[in-house]
Design a protein around this motif. Structure first.
Motif, mmCIF file in Angstrom:
data_model
loop_
_atom_site.group_PDB
_atom_site.id
_atom_site.type_symbol
_atom_site.label_atom_id
_atom_site.label_comp_id
_atom_site.label_asym_id
_atom_site.label_seq_id
_atom_site.Cartn_x
_atom_site.Cartn_y
_atom_site.Cartn_z
ATOM 1 N N ASP A 1 -58.875 12.322 -21.390
ATOM 2 C CA ASP A 1 -58.853 13.413 -22.361
ATOM 3 C C ASP A 1 -57.883 13.010 -23.465
ATOM 4 O O ASP A 1 -56.897 12.335 -23.200
ATOM 5 N N ILE A 2 -58.173 13.431 -24.694
ATOM 6 C CA ILE A 2 -57.304 13.063 -25.816
ATOM 7 C C ILE A 2 -57.281 14.192 -26.836
ATOM 8 O O ILE A 2 -58.262 14.919 -26.996
ATOM 9 N N SER A 3 -56.153 14.359 -27.494
ATOM 10 C CA SER A 3 -56.008 15.306 -28.594
ATOM 11 C C SER A 3 -55.177 14.629 -29.678
ATOM 12 O O SER A 3 -54.797 13.470 -29.541
ATOM 13 N N ALA A 4 -54.872 15.349 -30.719
ATOM 14 C CA ALA A 4 -54.055 14.788 -31.799
ATOM 15 C C ALA A 4 -52.622 14.502 -31.343
ATOM 16 O O ALA A 4 -51.946 13.658 -31.914
ATOM 17 N N THR A 5 -52.173 15.176 -30.286
ATOM 18 C CA THR A 5 -50.777 15.045 -29.872
ATOM 19 C C THR A 5 -50.558 14.277 -28.575
ATOM 20 O O THR A 5 -49.432 13.919 -28.258
ATOM 21 N N GLY A 6 -51.629 14.035 -27.797
ATOM 22 C CA GLY A 6 -51.430 13.347 -26.532
ATOM 23 C C GLY A 6 -52.720 13.052 -25.811
ATOM 24 O O GLY A 6 -53.808 13.253 -26.347
ATOM 25 N N ALA A 7 -52.574 12.590 -24.562
ATOM 26 C CA ALA A 7 -53.751 12.198 -23.794
ATOM 27 C C ALA A 7 -53.473 12.295 -22.302
ATOM 28 O O ALA A 7 -52.327 12.303 -21.862
ATOM 29 N N LYS A 8 -54.574 12.335 -21.543
ATOM 30 C CA LYS A 8 -54.516 12.235 -20.089
ATOM 31 C C LYS A 8 -55.161 10.903 -19.730
ATOM 32 O O LYS A 8 -56.261 10.591 -20.184
ATOM 33 N N LEU A 9 -54.462 10.120 -18.930
ATOM 34 C CA LEU A 9 -54.914 8.787 -18.544
ATOM 35 C C LEU A 9 -55.054 8.696 -17.037
ATOM 36 O O LEU A 9 -54.317 9.351 -16.298
ATOM 37 N N GLU A 10 -55.978 7.865 -16.573
ATOM 38 C CA GLU A 10 -56.061 7.497 -15.170
ATOM 39 C C GLU A 10 -55.714 6.012 -15.093
ATOM 40 O O GLU A 10 -56.429 5.168 -15.635
ATOM 41 N N VAL A 11 -54.601 5.724 -14.472
ATOM 42 C CA VAL A 11 -54.025 4.377 -14.475
ATOM 43 C C VAL A 11 -54.459 3.609 -13.235
ATOM 44 O O VAL A 11 -54.389 4.117 -12.120
ATOM 45 N N GLU A 12 -54.914 2.371 -13.439
ATOM 46 C CA GLU A 12 -55.254 1.481 -12.327
ATOM 47 C C GLU A 12 -54.007 0.717 -11.915
ATOM 48 O O GLU A 12 -53.266 0.218 -12.753
ATOM 49 N N GLY A 13 -53.774 0.612 -10.624
ATOM 50 C CA GLY A 13 -52.607 -0.121 -10.129
ATOM 51 C C GLY A 13 -51.374 0.765 -10.087
ATOM 52 O O GLY A 13 -51.432 1.985 -10.237
ATOM 53 N N SER A 14 -50.253 0.133 -9.887
ATOM 54 C CA SER A 14 -48.987 0.839 -9.740
ATOM 55 C C SER A 14 -48.593 1.576 -11.020
ATOM 56 O O SER A 14 -48.694 1.037 -12.117
ATOM 57 N N THR A 15 -48.135 2.804 -10.857
ATOM 58 C CA THR A 15 -47.649 3.579 -12.006
ATOM 59 C C THR A 15 -46.125 3.504 -12.114
ATOM 60 O O THR A 15 -45.540 4.141 -12.986
#
Length: 74
Positions: free
Chosen positions: A15-29
């Motif tokens: 998900d993305i907007s003008a101010t930020g985003a939601k990410l799904e990260v592969e591997g270690s966070t």
């Protein structure tokens, strides 16, 4: 990608907007605890956003885009 280029992770933009985003990260966070990093949006690296970690829940991460205050002043 780390600000200094010492690490990178593959991620899916959920998900993305003008101010930020939601990410799904592969591997270690674990590396995201540095709090600030780049979200590289193109294979050449020419499109990117500076990010600050807002929240982390397993592989999901919420980020706020860091805007260059010098650019908005002009």
């Amino acid at each position: 990608m780390a600000v200094v280029g010492t690490w990178s992770r593959v991620c899916v933009l959920k998900d993305i907007s003008a101010t930020g985003a939601k990410l799904e990260v592969e591997g270690s966070t674990d590396v995201l605890t540095s709090r600030e990093f780049f979200l590289v949006l193109s294979s050449t690296g020419l499109a990117f956003r500076g990010c600050q970690l807002v929240w982390l829940d397993g592989p999901a991460a919420g980020v706020h885009f860091i805007h260059d205050k010098r650019k908005s002043a002009s």
